[in-house]
Write an enzyme that holds these catalytic residues in place. Structure first.
Site, PDB file in Angstrom:
ATOM      1  N   ARG A  15       0.833  -1.199   0.000  1.00  9.78           N
ATOM      2  CA  ARG A  15       0.000   0.000   0.000  1.00  9.78           C
ATOM      3  C   ARG A  15       0.866   1.246   0.000  1.00  9.78           C
ATOM      4  NH1 ARG A  15      -1.338   4.066   2.659  1.00  9.78           N
ATOM      5  NH2 ARG A  15      -0.131   3.486   4.449  1.00  9.78           N
ATOM      6  N   TYR A  22       1.199   6.864  -6.627  1.00  7.76           N
ATOM      7  CA  TYR A  22       0.091   7.791  -6.882  1.00  7.76           C
ATOM      8  C   TYR A  22       0.516   9.230  -6.587  1.00  7.76           C
ATOM      9  CZ  TYR A  22      -2.595   3.429  -6.586  1.00  7.76           C
ATOM     10  OH  TYR A  22      -3.055   2.156  -6.764  1.00  7.76           O
ATOM     11  N   GLU A  34      -0.557  22.405 -14.675  1.00  9.76           N
ATOM     12  CA  GLU A  34      -0.925  23.580 -13.882  1.00  9.76           C
ATOM     13  C   GLU A  34       0.213  24.597 -13.854  1.00  9.76           C
ATOM     14  OE1 GLU A  34      -3.904  24.135 -12.666  1.00  9.76           O
ATOM     15  OE2 GLU A  34      -4.668  22.167 -13.228  1.00  9.76           O
ATOM     16  N   GLU A  75      -1.595  24.652  -3.325  1.00  9.83           N
ATOM     17  CA  GLU A  75      -1.797  24.649  -4.774  1.00  9.83           C
ATOM     18  C   GLU A  75      -2.190  23.266  -5.273  1.00  9.83           C
ATOM     19  OE1 GLU A  75      -2.617  25.731  -8.422  1.00  9.83           O
ATOM     20  OE2 GLU A  75      -2.215  27.142  -6.796  1.00  9.83           O
ATOM     21  N   GLU A  91     -19.890  23.523 -17.543  1.00 10.98           N
ATOM     22  CA  GLU A  91     -20.928  24.555 -17.578  1.00 10.98           C
ATOM     23  C   GLU A  91     -20.702  25.546 -16.433  1.00 10.98           C
ATOM     24  OE1 GLU A  91     -25.597  24.515 -16.405  1.00 10.98           O
ATOM     25  OE2 GLU A  91     -24.906  22.941 -17.766  1.00 10.98           O
ATOM     26  N   ARG A  92     -20.901  26.816 -16.722  1.00 10.08           N
ATOM     27  CA  ARG A  92     -20.756  27.835 -15.678  1.00 10.08           C
ATOM     28  C   ARG A  92     -21.886  27.679 -14.659  1.00 10.08           C
ATOM     29  NH1 ARG A  92     -17.030  31.851 -16.671  1.00 10.08           N
ATOM     30  NH2 ARG A  92     -16.302  31.949 -18.809  1.00 10.08           N
ATOM     31  N   HIS A  93     -21.482  27.666 -13.397  1.00 10.51           N
ATOM     32  CA  HIS A  93     -22.471  27.535 -12.325  1.00 10.51           C
ATOM     33  C   HIS A  93     -21.950  28.312 -11.121  1.00 10.51           C
ATOM     34  CE1 HIS A  93     -24.912  25.754  -9.148  1.00 10.51           C
ATOM     35  NE2 HIS A  93     -25.740  25.378 -10.116  1.00 10.51           N
ATOM     36  N   ASP A 101     -13.147  29.917  -6.643  1.00 12.58           N
ATOM     37  CA  ASP A 101     -12.721  31.160  -5.989  1.00 12.58           C
ATOM     38  C   ASP A 101     -12.195  30.896  -4.579  1.00 12.58           C
ATOM     39  OD1 ASP A 101     -13.438  32.534  -8.266  1.00 12.58           O
ATOM     40  OD2 ASP A 101     -15.246  33.434  -7.407  1.00 12.58           O
ATOM     41  N   SER A 104      -8.749  29.550  -4.830  1.00  9.41           N
ATOM     42  CA  SER A 104      -7.853  30.666  -5.124  1.00  9.41           C
ATOM     43  C   SER A 104      -7.592  31.494  -3.870  1.00  9.41           C
ATOM     44  CB  SER A 104      -8.458  31.537  -6.223  1.00  9.41           C
ATOM     45  OG  SER A 104      -7.625  32.624  -6.509  1.00  9.41           O
TER      46      SER A 104
END
Length: 124
Positions: A15, A22, A34, A75, A91-93, A101, A104
């Site tokens: 493990r 991983y 990124e 980060e 899709e924007r939601h 946000d 961030s």
């Protein structure tokens, strides 16, 4: 009802080896995908060695290094959060925007901690 998940791996040393793999894959994905992660890594490759040449105590040096590494951790979480939000839907939601946000904002706090820690130690 069992606590067993078919997505869970093995136990013991195997493990740990799997988890290490991983983790390395996560670092690789973050670095390749990124830009913000790459920037923080490069900033740390500059800031952390500088601590070895400063006239600070070992505790202060450890604190300066620790806050730099904190930004990498934040980060990684921020990038993971953004990936999950994008995976669910492009899709924007409003909830998706809030989640991104907030990630961030967490990174902003981490960067502020670095800045103020360095300022306090260097200009005390």
């Amino acid at each position: 009802m069992s606590d067993y998940s078919p997505f869970k791996g093995t136990t013991g040393f195997k493990r740990i080896l799997n988890a290490t793999g991983y983790s390395l894959a996560g670092f690789k994905a973050a670095y390749q995908n990124e830009a913000a992660f790459r920037q923080i890594v490069w900033i740390n490759l500059i800031l952390i060695p500088i601590t070895f040449f400063l006239n600070v105590s070992s505790v202060e040096q450890a604190l300066m290094i620790g806050v730099c590494l904190l930004a990498i951790i934040v980060e990684l979480f921020n990038s993971a959060l953004e990936a999950v939000v994008d995976r669910v839907s492009l899709e924007r939601h409003p909830l998706s925007k809030n989640a991104k946000d907030m990630g961030s904002a967490a990174q902003f706090v981490a960067q502020s901690i670095i800045f103020f820690t360095w300022v306090i130690i260097l200009f005390r």
